[in-house]
Design a protein around this motif. Sequence first.
Motif, PDB file in Angstrom:
ATOM      1  N   ASN A   1      -5.976   5.186   0.365  1.00  0.00           N
ATOM      2  CA  ASN A   1      -6.427   6.017  -0.891  1.00  0.00           C
ATOM      3  C   ASN A   1      -5.243   6.650  -1.688  1.00  0.00           C
ATOM      4  O   ASN A   1      -5.260   7.559  -2.044  1.00  0.00           O
ATOM      5  N   GLY A   2      -4.436   5.359  -1.862  1.00  0.00           N
ATOM      6  CA  GLY A   2      -3.213   5.945  -2.773  1.00  0.00           C
ATOM      7  C   GLY A   2      -3.975   5.812  -4.441  1.00  0.00           C
ATOM      8  O   GLY A   2      -4.970   6.051  -4.722  1.00  0.00           O
ATOM      9  N   ILE A   3      -3.003   5.739  -5.379  1.00  0.00           N
ATOM     10  CA  ILE A   3      -3.378   6.069  -6.727  1.00  0.00           C
ATOM     11  C   ILE A   3      -3.980   4.675  -7.359  1.00  0.00           C
ATOM     12  O   ILE A   3      -4.385   4.813  -8.434  1.00  0.00           O
ATOM     13  N   GLY A   4      -4.074   3.743  -6.674  1.00  0.00           N
ATOM     14  CA  GLY A   4      -4.694   2.595  -7.124  1.00  0.00           C
ATOM     15  C   GLY A   4      -3.712   1.695  -7.981  1.00  0.00           C
ATOM     16  O   GLY A   4      -2.769   2.003  -8.670  1.00  0.00           O
TER      17      GLY A   4
ATOM     18  N   ALA B   1       0.105   0.166 -12.435  1.00  0.00           N
ATOM     19  CA  ALA B   1       0.399  -0.600 -13.813  1.00  0.00           C
ATOM     20  C   ALA B   1       1.110   0.101 -14.608  1.00  0.00           C
ATOM     21  O   ALA B   1       1.877  -0.145 -15.467  1.00  0.00           O
ATOM     22  N   LYS B   2       0.418   1.501 -14.846  1.00  0.00           N
ATOM     23  CA  LYS B   2       0.977   2.600 -15.979  1.00  0.00           C
ATOM     24  C   LYS B   2       2.285   2.773 -15.638  1.00  0.00           C
ATOM     25  O   LYS B   2       3.134   3.011 -16.585  1.00  0.00           O
ATOM     26  N   ASN B   3       2.510   2.840 -14.476  1.00  0.00           N
ATOM     27  CA  ASN B   3       3.957   3.361 -14.223  1.00  0.00           C
ATOM     28  C   ASN B   3       5.064   2.192 -14.134  1.00  0.00           C
ATOM     29  O   ASN B   3       6.125   2.375 -13.811  1.00  0.00           O
ATOM     30  N   LYS B   4       4.425   1.085 -14.373  1.00  0.00           N
ATOM     31  CA  LYS B   4       5.297  -0.325 -14.817  1.00  0.00           C
ATOM     32  C   LYS B   4       6.015  -0.753 -13.426  1.00  0.00           C
ATOM     33  O   LYS B   4       6.980  -1.096 -13.407  1.00  0.00           O
ATOM     34  N   SER B   5       5.149  -0.325 -12.346  1.00  0.00           N
ATOM     35  CA  SER B   5       5.791  -0.669 -11.129  1.00  0.00           C
ATOM     36  C   SER B   5       5.349  -2.466 -10.741  1.00  0.00           C
ATOM     37  O   SER B   5       4.264  -2.743 -11.126  1.00  0.00           O
ATOM     38  N   THR B   6       6.272  -3.059 -10.367  1.00  0.00           N
ATOM     39  CA  THR B   6       6.224  -4.468 -10.041  1.00  0.00           C
ATOM     40  C   THR B   6       6.175  -4.695  -8.499  1.00  0.00           C
ATOM     41  O   THR B   6       6.920  -4.058  -7.833  1.00  0.00           O
TER      42      THR B   6
ATOM     43  N   ALA C   1       0.957  -1.115   0.008  1.00  0.00           N
ATOM     44  CA  ALA C   1       0.013   0.113  -0.072  1.00  0.00           C
ATOM     45  C   ALA C   1       0.782   1.201   0.040  1.00  0.00           C
ATOM     46  O   ALA C   1       0.706   2.311  -0.717  1.00  0.00           O
ATOM     47  N   ILE C   2       1.948   1.348   0.795  1.00  0.00           N
ATOM     48  CA  ILE C   2       2.912   2.513   1.036  1.00  0.00           C
ATOM     49  C   ILE C   2       3.731   2.505  -0.299  1.00  0.00           C
ATOM     50  O   ILE C   2       3.624   3.416  -1.010  1.00  0.00           O
ATOM     51  N   LYS C   3       4.265   1.542  -0.717  1.00  0.00           N
ATOM     52  CA  LYS C   3       5.233   1.452  -1.991  1.00  0.00           C
ATOM     53  C   LYS C   3       4.587   1.880  -3.436  1.00  0.00           C
ATOM     54  O   LYS C   3       5.048   2.539  -4.172  1.00  0.00           O
ATOM     55  N   HIS C   4       3.321   1.296  -3.451  1.00  0.00           N
ATOM     56  CA  HIS C   4       2.760   1.340  -4.669  1.00  0.00           C
ATOM     57  C   HIS C   4       1.340   2.378  -4.820  1.00  0.00           C
ATOM     58  O   HIS C   4       0.972   2.681  -5.827  1.00  0.00           O
ATOM     59  N   GLY C   5       1.052   2.569  -3.811  1.00  0.00           N
ATOM     60  CA  GLY C   5      -0.235   3.643  -3.656  1.00  0.00           C
ATOM     61  C   GLY C   5       0.049   4.837  -3.041  1.00  0.00           C
ATOM     62  O   GLY C   5      -0.327   5.992  -3.504  1.00  0.00           O
ATOM     63  N   LEU C   6       0.536   4.900  -1.736  1.00  0.00           N
ATOM     64  CA  LEU C   6       0.552   6.345  -0.972  1.00  0.00           C
ATOM     65  C   LEU C   6       1.728   6.836  -1.283  1.00  0.00           C
ATOM     66  O   LEU C   6       1.821   8.084  -1.610  1.00  0.00           O
TER      67      LEU C   6
END
Length: 703
Positions: free
Chosen positions: A639-642, A647-652, A606-611
Amino acid sequence: MLSLKKVKSVFRKHTTRLVLNPFVLAIPFTFLIYYLMPVEFAKFKVELIDEKTATAKHFYYDLDFDGDSEEIRFGYDEWYSNKNARPNLQIYDIPFSQIGIDQVNFDYDFVENARPVFSDYDHDSHCEVYAFLKKDTCLYLEGVKFYDTAGNYNTFIQKFVDYVYTDRELEDYNIFNAPSVDLNGDGFNEIIFFVNGLYSAKPRALYALDVKNDTIVKSPEMAVSVGAGIDILQHPTLRKKWIITVNTKSPINYKKHKDIIDDSCGWAMAFDEKLDFWFNPIPNKNGYSYYIQNTPYTEQSDVGIISLFKVPKGSEELEVLKKIDLKGNIIAERIFEKEKHYSFQSHRDKPGELFWLIQNKPPIKFLINTDLETLKTFTSGYPFPSVYTGTNEFLFDLDSDGKQEIIHTNTDNRLIIYTQNLTHPVIVPYQRQSRLKDVQMIKIKKASQPILFLQNGAQKLFYHYSFNKLYYWKYAIILSIYLMSVVFFYFLKQLYRHQMLSIKNQVDLHFTLNAINNISSMYVSGRREEADRFLTKFSRLIHRSLMDSDKIETTIGEELQFVTDYLDVQKIRFKGAFNYEVHLENETLKAVEIPRQLIHTFVENAIKHGLRPKGEGGILKIEIKGSGSKLVQIIIDDNGIGRKETAKNKSTSKGLSIVNQIIELYGKLKNRKVSFEIIDKKDESGEPAGTKVKVIIHSKNQP
């Protein structure tokens, strides 16, 4: 060329890999489980089938040779201990039938330490029973016979044997029975026995009751002390000649000075069919424990005795085995090593031809021939009888396979049953109630196998000895345990591997360096109190990550403590990019066990990929609901970016892959299902508004 240090490093690496291999780890684990299993996998088994208590002495013998043992009871009309009651012998039909055949009353008391003699002296297919009786200082032998004409049993002979002595109303003598044989060649067997006076040292003699001629034959006057075990062998060429041997001891109780052989030492000696000495007895050295064990041998035309000259334990002297002919000439010797002590006895199946030389420490039996040469060696984990006495070694075919089993009673509180080849010992434990114990075999025609009977004082124990059907299954069971152990250690190894990956993810190098830099900058800027608080949480986080790395599961309370420390450190690291809330519906939920790092993995994602990509204004909510350990719901809401933007940021993220594998392995190891659902949140306009994860902890065995 590789250096020694490099070689050692490679060796340690490969050794560690080998030792930690599931196939290797499963080996000791398999055998530990196998030996702890309550199921017995020995080749043979013994089952207690009945237990009785009776004061009378019970004996089982096939008196009429019909294939069924009769039950013969020696007791008194009232209680066995009441010597005012009349002694009697009761004969019952098939064992356990309680069908009485007859009762014979006696005028004199039973000799307590004597066993009856069963012998068909006249070969009429009806075995007689001979009982030793006493009256004051007189010893008698009384015979009971079945009469076809009357259809019952009656006394047919009563013979005075000798004068005996008592010590404070206790019998001061032992009686040792020998096999009944036809000593004088008249076609009728004699009843042979030895009366051994103890402290009184009299009488000490070998006796033979000639039933046909109603006479007692007695050996020459002597004061030799003997132990149990009388061997009798017929001369190989002179069929009317017999060799009788006894085992002699040296208690030094004889105090008179008659010119006779006494008990100051053991003697190599043999009696003939008239109970005279074959040769002048040969003495051992004078003193306690200088015993001699004697047994006859035969070789075509040659015959004599083999005698073991024993020495006291701790003595510097050597024990010697001597082969002696019937003229008293020593024709062969075998000298043993220093501090080696043995016992000697005839082979029960091939008497006179083969012999047992027995060493007790460690327990070893040597099979030897008449040339005193060792033919075979047998070892055991249990001590062998020091000498065959007729009361400590028995030969019975207990499983009806045509081969006799060997039963030893030489140790307290247990019988040991061997096969004919002294293999596959079976231990039969019992609580010894009497110094005298008697083992017998009960034959029942209608039964598939005989019964083993142990007379232990007033306790009567009945056993079945048989082949153990689980014996061949043990290999399949061992293999099954091994394969299951391999699978268990494989899953365990996989779980530990994924846990270590999780630890690497949660405490990575960049996170650690950034945390140290933040701490340094706080100290430099003078925010000492804030830096101390941050350092405390950070060190506690690192410490717990490392210390709990070998755990499979943790409690919700411990997991929340770890997660809050982690969130506090991340808040400082990202300078207020988000805030968090933790709601616990019930304090009892803290004790519920869950897979370790379960909540943390979702919080980290949640922190790494959303907040963190959101930048500011982030909110993370952790809510735990449930009424107990049966069903617990854990919600991680941000309430992060979802996930769509991520996926758009190509974050894995490897976190979800790890948590899936941990949950799968945890379910197999703990038999408890854990499931989760990821919900993509959207705002009123349909745009991504964060992520919600719902984790369900099910009760054990619940689908």
